[in-house]
Enzyme design. Structure first.
Site, PDB file in Angstrom:
ATOM      1  CD  GLN A   9      -3.028   1.284   1.718  1.00  0.00           C
ATOM      2  OE1 GLN A   9      -3.607   0.293   2.106  1.00  0.00           O
ATOM      3  NE2 GLN A   9      -3.565   2.223   1.505  1.00  0.00           N
ATOM      4  CB  ALA A  11       1.951   7.832  -1.102  1.00  0.00           C
ATOM      5  CD  GLU A  12      -0.868   9.816  -5.281  1.00  0.00           C
ATOM      6  OE1 GLU A  12      -1.483   9.687  -6.108  1.00  0.00           O
ATOM      7  OE2 GLU A  12      -0.593  10.971  -4.546  1.00  0.00           O
ATOM      8  CB  ALA A  13      -1.611   3.029  -5.917  1.00  0.00           C
ATOM      9  CE  LYS A  28       0.742   3.188  -8.919  1.00  0.00           C
ATOM     10  NZ  LYS A  28       2.051   3.994  -9.256  1.00  0.00           N
ATOM     11  CG  ASP A 131       7.682  10.019  -7.167  1.00  0.00           C
ATOM     12  OD1 ASP A 131       8.543  10.552  -6.145  1.00  0.00           O
ATOM     13  OD2 ASP A 131       6.783   9.310  -6.730  1.00  0.00           O
TER      14      ASP A 131
HETATM   15  N1  ATP Z   1       5.244  -4.165 -11.938  1.00  0.00           N
HETATM   16  C1  ATP Z   1       5.826  -4.333 -10.725  1.00  0.00           C
HETATM   17  N2  ATP Z   1       6.476  -5.549 -10.446  1.00  0.00           N
HETATM   18  C2  ATP Z   1       6.973  -5.754  -9.433  1.00  0.00           C
HETATM   19  N3  ATP Z   1       6.754  -5.034  -7.987  1.00  0.00           N
HETATM   20  C3  ATP Z   1       6.069  -3.701  -8.272  1.00  0.00           C
HETATM   21  C4  ATP Z   1       5.708  -3.417  -9.676  1.00  0.00           C
HETATM   22  N4  ATP Z   1       4.904  -2.165  -9.590  1.00  0.00           N
HETATM   23  C5  ATP Z   1       5.204  -1.820  -8.369  1.00  0.00           C
HETATM   24  N5  ATP Z   1       5.795  -2.904  -7.597  1.00  0.00           N
HETATM   25  C6  ATP Z   1       6.134  -2.733  -6.228  1.00  0.00           C
HETATM   26  O1  ATP Z   1       5.271  -1.855  -5.653  1.00  0.00           O
HETATM   27  C7  ATP Z   1       5.852  -0.631  -5.128  1.00  0.00           C
HETATM   28  C8  ATP Z   1       4.802   0.720  -5.024  1.00  0.00           C
HETATM   29  O2  ATP Z   1       4.458   0.716  -6.487  1.00  0.00           O
HETATM   30  P1  ATP Z   1       4.543   2.171  -6.825  1.00  0.00           P
HETATM   31  O3  ATP Z   1       5.733   2.888  -6.679  1.00  0.00           O
HETATM   32  O4  ATP Z   1       3.950   2.184  -8.586  1.00  0.00           O
HETATM   33  O5  ATP Z   1       3.088   2.907  -6.136  1.00  0.00           O
HETATM   34  P2  ATP Z   1       3.115   4.069  -5.220  1.00  0.00           P
HETATM   35  O6  ATP Z   1       1.749   3.992  -4.639  1.00  0.00           O
HETATM   36  O7  ATP Z   1       3.479   5.442  -5.698  1.00  0.00           O
HETATM   37  O8  ATP Z   1       4.027   3.788  -4.080  1.00  0.00           O
HETATM   38  P3  ATP Z   1       4.850   4.683  -3.305  1.00  0.00           P
HETATM   39  O9  ATP Z   1       4.041   5.702  -2.560  1.00  0.00           O
HETATM   40  O10 ATP Z   1       5.574   3.771  -2.413  1.00  0.00           O
HETATM   41  O11 ATP Z   1       5.956   5.168  -4.236  1.00  0.00           O
HETATM   42  C9  ATP Z   1       7.053  -0.631  -5.680  1.00  0.00           C
HETATM   43  O12 ATP Z   1       8.040   0.106  -5.067  1.00  0.00           O
HETATM   44  C10 ATP Z   1       7.616  -2.018  -5.797  1.00  0.00           C
HETATM   45  O13 ATP Z   1       8.055  -2.479  -4.689  1.00  0.00           O
HETATM   46 MG    MG Z   2       6.339   4.462  -5.936  1.00  0.00          MG
END
Ligand code: ATP
Ligand code: MG
Length: 220
Positions: A9, A11-13, A28, A131
């Site tokens: 989980q 910050a956004e998704a 996501k 980012d």
């Molecule tokens: N395609 C993928 N394959 C494997 N792991 C993934 C993939 N996409 C995302 N993840 C895992 O999920 C985490 C969070 O994904 P992402 O950065 O896209 O979302 P976020 O909501 O922006 O998270 P954060 O706020 O932590 O940056 C990544 O750091 C990674 O560990």
């Molecule tokens: Mg991220």
């Protein structure tokens, strides 16, 4: 799509692990931010999903490793993409290797070179990540293939200033993982400069961005 398992989980998704047409996949799903007006929240979310899907596709065209998009579902606020089940974040690798072997160790410098090379390809096409933290860079266990993820704040047609901000965000992220991060960022910039003629202008801008960042820190 098969039943999903919550992986992370952010910050956004919410990130789920599932399968899509028989292939391992990541969902996501951007959740609602209750502090935003619902219509504004919808609009921002749709923008981010579109930006992310577009940038992932552009990266693949450029030969920059990024997950393949399998499906976009704006109504359910989702992107379904290729899963990289073996990959870890560059953040984790820096933490682990700098603790055991030091920030200037050969595997970390080689990884930094690969990151610089990949960013040069992205930036040469005018793509701004938006980012660029070390958690948004994934790497295979052999530390060879670096993959970019999390493009919700990305954009095309970036000038030197926006590209320099990308590098500055990365620099701050590396610094937050290790106090002596200079060998790592130095190697990123060396590879970046060697791979792209436009790099010099961006790195000059980076000096200005850094100075502004420092002033802001001093003023509090
Ligand atoms: N395609 C993928 N394959 C494997 N792991 C993934 C993939 N996409 C995302 N993840 C895992 O999920 C985490 C969070 O994904 P992402 O950065 O896209 O979302 P976020 O909501 O922006 O998270 P954060 O706020 O932590 O940056 C990544 O750091 C990674 O560990
Ligand atoms: Mg991220």
């Amino acid at each position: 799509m098969k039943e999903s398992e919550l992986l992370k989980q952010g910050a956004e998704a919410k990130i789920y692990r599932t399968s899509f047409c028989g292939r391992p996949a990541i969902v996501k799903e951007r959740f609602r931010k209750t502090y935003r007006h619902p219509e504004l929240d919808d609009a921002i979310t749709v923008d981010r999903i579109k930006a992310e899907a577009r940038a992932l596709a552009r990266c693949r065209k450029l030969g920059v490793h990024a997950p393949t998009v399998y499906h976009v579902d704006l109504a359910r606020r989702r992107i379904v993409m290729q899963d990289l089940p073996e990959a870890t974040t560059v953040r984790e690798v820096i933490c682990r290797l700098s603790a055991s072997e030091g920030a200037g160790c050969a595997p970390l410098l080689a990884l930094a070179g690969r990151v610089g090379h990949l960013l040069a390809a992205l930036h040469a096409a005018g793509l701004v990540h938006g980012d660029l933290t070390t958690s948004n860079l994934l790497v295979d266990p052999d530390l060879r293939t670096v993959t970019l993820i999390d493009f919700g704040l990305s954009g095309a047609g970036g000038g030197a200033e926006e590209l320099a901000v990308d590098l500055y965000v990365l620099e701050r992220a590396v610094l937050s993982t290790h106090p002596d991060s200079a060998p790592i960022t130095g190697r990123v910039y060396e590879a970046y400069r060697a791979a792209w003629p436009g790099a010099d202008a961006v790195l000059r801008k980076l000096d200005e961005v850094r100075l502004r960042g420092r002033k802001r820190l001093m003023l509090g």
